[in-house]
Design a protein around this motif. Sequence first.
Motif, PDB file in Angstrom:
ATOM      1  N   GLU A 140      -7.587  22.570 -12.030  1.00 53.70           N
ATOM      2  CA  GLU A 140      -7.197  21.662 -10.940  1.00 53.70           C
ATOM      3  C   GLU A 140      -7.587  20.254 -11.356  1.00 53.70           C
ATOM      4  N   PHE A 141      -6.691  19.302 -11.131  1.00 50.23           N
ATOM      5  CA  PHE A 141      -6.990  17.902 -11.412  1.00 50.23           C
ATOM      6  C   PHE A 141      -6.218  17.068 -10.406  1.00 50.23           C
ATOM      7  N   SER A 142      -6.945  16.391  -9.541  1.00 49.06           N
ATOM      8  CA  SER A 142      -6.266  15.554  -8.547  1.00 49.06           C
ATOM      9  C   SER A 142      -7.047  14.260  -8.358  1.00 49.06           C
ATOM     10  N   PHE A 143      -6.380  13.299  -7.772  1.00 52.81           N
ATOM     11  CA  PHE A 143      -6.986  12.012  -7.474  1.00 52.81           C
ATOM     12  C   PHE A 143      -6.789  11.736  -5.993  1.00 52.81           C
ATOM     13  N   GLU A 144      -7.885  11.490  -5.302  1.00 54.08           N
ATOM     14  CA  GLU A 144      -7.847  11.168  -3.872  1.00 54.08           C
ATOM     15  C   GLU A 144      -8.111   9.670  -3.721  1.00 54.08           C
ATOM     16  N   ILE A 145      -7.211   8.983  -3.053  1.00 50.34           N
ATOM     17  CA  ILE A 145      -7.340   7.538  -2.850  1.00 50.34           C
ATOM     18  C   ILE A 145      -8.301   7.261  -1.707  1.00 50.34           C
ATOM     19  N   ASP A 146      -9.265   6.366  -1.969  1.00 49.10           N
ATOM     20  CA  ASP A 146     -10.166   5.883  -0.919  1.00 49.10           C
ATOM     21  C   ASP A 146      -9.755   4.512  -0.415  1.00 49.10           C
TER      22      ASP A 146
ATOM     23  N   VAL B  54       0.840  -1.195   0.000  1.00 53.12           N
ATOM     24  CA  VAL B  54       0.000   0.000   0.000  1.00 53.12           C
ATOM     25  C   VAL B  54       0.878   1.250   0.000  1.00 53.12           C
ATOM     26  N   ASP B  55       1.956   1.251   0.782  1.00 47.37           N
ATOM     27  CA  ASP B  55       2.849   2.416   0.825  1.00 47.37           C
ATOM     28  C   ASP B  55       3.458   2.711  -0.539  1.00 47.37           C
ATOM     29  N   LYS B  56       3.834   1.666  -1.276  1.00 50.95           N
ATOM     30  CA  LYS B  56       4.429   1.874  -2.597  1.00 50.95           C
ATOM     31  C   LYS B  56       3.407   2.421  -3.589  1.00 50.95           C
ATOM     32  N   ILE B  57       2.162   2.009  -3.446  1.00 52.93           N
ATOM     33  CA  ILE B  57       1.115   2.540  -4.327  1.00 52.93           C
ATOM     34  C   ILE B  57       0.889   4.027  -4.005  1.00 52.93           C
ATOM     35  N   HIS B  58       0.891   4.386  -2.730  1.00 53.81           N
ATOM     36  CA  HIS B  58       0.780   5.808  -2.364  1.00 53.81           C
ATOM     37  C   HIS B  58       1.943   6.598  -2.952  1.00 53.81           C
ATOM     38  N   LYS B  59       3.151   6.034  -2.929  1.00 54.83           N
ATOM     39  CA  LYS B  59       4.317   6.702  -3.507  1.00 54.83           C
ATOM     40  C   LYS B  59       4.117   6.945  -5.002  1.00 54.83           C
ATOM     41  N   LEU B  60       3.541   5.953  -5.681  1.00 50.79           N
ATOM     42  CA  LEU B  60       3.271   6.073  -7.102  1.00 50.79           C
ATOM     43  C   LEU B  60       2.447   7.328  -7.386  1.00 50.79           C
ATOM     44  N   TYR B  61       1.412   7.552  -6.591  1.00 48.90           N
ATOM     45  CA  TYR B  61       0.559   8.733  -6.796  1.00 48.90           C
ATOM     46  C   TYR B  61       1.295  10.024  -6.430  1.00 48.90           C
ATOM     47  N   GLU B  62       2.207   9.964  -5.490  1.00 49.32           N
ATOM     48  CA  GLU B  62       3.051  11.132  -5.202  1.00 49.32           C
ATOM     49  C   GLU B  62       3.905  11.468  -6.423  1.00 49.32           C
ATOM     50  N   TYR B  63       4.474  10.436  -7.055  1.00 47.06           N
ATOM     51  CA  TYR B  63       5.282  10.665  -8.254  1.00 47.06           C
ATOM     52  C   TYR B  63       4.451  11.275  -9.374  1.00 47.06           C
ATOM     53  N   TYR B  64       3.193  10.816  -9.506  1.00 45.30           N
ATOM     54  CA  TYR B  64       2.305  11.428 -10.502  1.00 45.30           C
ATOM     55  C   TYR B  64       2.145  12.911 -10.221  1.00 45.30           C
ATOM     56  N   ALA B  65       1.791  13.231  -8.988  1.00 45.91           N
ATOM     57  CA  ALA B  65       1.527  14.626  -8.618  1.00 45.91           C
ATOM     58  C   ALA B  65       2.752  15.503  -8.840  1.00 45.91           C
ATOM     59  N   GLN B  66       3.928  14.942  -8.610  1.00 51.19           N
ATOM     60  CA  GLN B  66       5.185  15.683  -8.778  1.00 51.19           C
ATOM     61  C   GLN B  66       5.667  15.684 -10.233  1.00 51.19           C
ATOM     62  N   ARG B  67       5.005  14.855 -11.070  1.00 48.76           N
ATOM     63  CA  ARG B  67       5.468  14.639 -12.449  1.00 48.76           C
ATOM     64  C   ARG B  67       6.929  14.230 -12.452  1.00 48.76           C
ATOM     65  N   ASN B  68       7.253  13.295 -11.569  1.00 42.36           N
ATOM     66  CA  ASN B  68       8.622  12.839 -11.371  1.00 42.36           C
ATOM     67  C   ASN B  68       8.945  11.745 -12.397  1.00 42.36           C
ATOM     68  N   GLU B  69       9.435  12.183 -13.538  1.00 43.62           N
ATOM     69  CA  GLU B  69       9.689  11.269 -14.646  1.00 43.62           C
ATOM     70  C   GLU B  69      10.731  10.210 -14.284  1.00 43.62           C
ATOM     71  N   LYS B  70      11.760  10.602 -13.578  1.00 47.11           N
ATOM     72  CA  LYS B  70      12.824   9.653 -13.205  1.00 47.11           C
ATOM     73  C   LYS B  70      12.263   8.541 -12.313  1.00 47.11           C
ATOM     74  N   ALA B  71      11.492   8.896 -11.297  1.00 48.04           N
ATOM     75  CA  ALA B  71      10.939   7.898 -10.384  1.00 48.04           C
ATOM     76  C   ALA B  71       9.916   7.006 -11.091  1.00 48.04           C
ATOM     77  N   LEU B  72       9.077   7.596 -11.934  1.00 48.58           N
ATOM     78  CA  LEU B  72       8.087   6.803 -12.674  1.00 48.58           C
ATOM     79  C   LEU B  72       8.772   5.853 -13.653  1.00 48.58           C
TER      80      LEU B  72
END
Length: 137
Positions: free
Chosen positions: A68-74, A8-26
Amino acid sequence: MKKEEITVDKIHKLYEYYAQRNEKALNEIFHENIKWSQLPGFPGGMISIGLKQIFKNVFDGNANRWKEFSFEIDSISIGPEFVLVEGRYEVSAKNSGGQATALTSHVYRFNEQGKIISFQQYTDSKLLWDCYSLSLS
């Protein structure tokens, strides 16, 4: 990231990378030929192959359409062959400021090395089009 190490923590990180547009991490967690499928009925919906197309079609496309465009995880459910992420898109149309919240599910599939090989989106695209079309009137 090996398949058995998907948490679950790694999936949350994935969405952080999206929000940051972190191409290297993705790039480290996506397979080079990841298939990214947005619903055909979604604003800008299409299939993108590879990170460069995802950045152009998805990230840049959303930036052009939405103020604004965001995704909130439930919730996150990790299965043997996939990860299901349920949540909500929170959007605001760029031109009119019309706002919407759309229930959404994302399904990820991984290869044996733990790289994401596909993404499939399911969402209430009508609700988003209604919000988006306010900006066209």
